[in-house]
Enzyme design. Sequence first.
Site, mmCIF file in Angstrom:
data_model
loop_
_atom_site.group_PDB
_atom_site.id
_atom_site.type_symbol
_atom_site.label_atom_id
_atom_site.label_comp_id
_atom_site.label_asym_id
_atom_site.label_seq_id
_atom_site.Cartn_x
_atom_site.Cartn_y
_atom_site.Cartn_z
ATOM 1 N N LYS A 1 -7.116 1.550 -2.707
ATOM 2 C CA LYS A 1 -6.823 1.207 -1.448
ATOM 3 C C LYS A 1 -6.792 2.456 -0.127
ATOM 4 O O LYS A 1 -6.824 1.999 1.073
ATOM 5 C CB LYS A 1 -5.312 1.171 -1.376
ATOM 6 C CG LYS A 1 -4.612 0.144 0.093
ATOM 7 C CD LYS A 1 -5.968 -0.223 0.491
ATOM 8 C CE LYS A 1 -5.331 -1.116 2.399
ATOM 9 N NZ LYS A 1 -3.934 -2.074 2.515
ATOM 10 N N LYS B 1 0.731 5.998 7.904
ATOM 11 C CA LYS B 1 1.750 6.205 6.760
ATOM 12 C C LYS B 1 0.397 5.653 5.826
ATOM 13 O O LYS B 1 0.660 6.654 4.940
ATOM 14 C CB LYS B 1 2.099 5.101 6.373
ATOM 15 C CG LYS B 1 2.797 4.735 5.035
ATOM 16 C CD LYS B 1 2.393 3.696 4.013
ATOM 17 C CE LYS B 1 1.735 2.369 4.509
ATOM 18 N NZ LYS B 1 1.462 1.263 3.794
ATOM 19 N N SER C 1 0.759 -0.685 0.044
ATOM 20 C CA SER C 1 0.519 0.302 0.276
ATOM 21 C C SER C 1 1.184 1.429 -0.353
ATOM 22 O O SER C 1 1.569 1.607 1.461
ATOM 23 C CB SER C 1 -0.566 0.024 0.890
ATOM 24 O OG SER C 1 -2.095 -1.422 0.965
#
Length: 304
Positions: A179, A247, A104
């Site tokens: 995502k 993140k 990701s």
Amino acid sequence: MTTAAAQKIGFIGLGIMGAPMAGHLLDAGHELFVNTHGNTPEPFVSKATICASAAEVARKADIVFIMVPDTPDVEKVLFGAPGAEGVADGLKGSNGKIVVDCSSIDPIATKEFARRIVALGAGYIDAPVSGGEVGAKAASLTIMCGGDEGTFGRVKPLLDKMGKNVTLVGGAGDGQVCKVANQIIVALNIAAVSEALVFASKAGADPAKVRQALMGGFASSRILEVHGERMIKRTFAPGFRIALHQKDLNLAMQSARSLGVALPQTANAAQLMNACAAMGYGQLDHSALVKALEALAQHTVAPD
């Protein structure tokens, strides 16, 4: 046992998510070539070919999967570093090979990575996953893909071994966009469940019974079911760590800035994640976001 449909598959990154994902490919009878930064876990030591570098994986395999934590990690795996060859070095002169990145990472960087890999004569699919360690082990991941439709068709049977909902969203980078959107929704839902349970507990209600009641109404959700229970039972062993969700939310905010889009609730959730990390909870499951709200309320949903 190898089958007639067996392929030469590479897998780079055998961590919490990568190891079970690669294991499903091994169980399906594919010949596996692996590389990981840490110790190679079983059963790969005895059943797979361990490669010394990402380039070696790319030279030996026809389709290379990558599952590493962040954008710089993917860039290093793909294009190497001083003294270390990357996947791109192993792809040179090998038309028709495919790279599938399940990490990701930044959607904008992904588009550039794809361009550079395709220029070598290979295919590229960004295929980030959702479902955490539980989904990886159960082969029930949701996999969001970006790339060429023909290339996707070649790798989908392999992705189907790892997930139950495999979708081609669009072109290169669109899987990563999807995502990021997923992580926005998940973070906001965790924050909402956290607030509700902190409120209910501080008001004197039994949070377990409140959760049970809410599961039968319009407020019901997978987050309330799974992470609400974690908050009540104080089981924060990581399925997906706060540090990784931090993140992902940073990626959302960076992308939003470049697009000129306001994401006010995402920003709030990101700050709660940051607060948890500052309190030393970065390696806990992202359901531990509740700890930031508990600190503000000076009250825990349930005893630790």
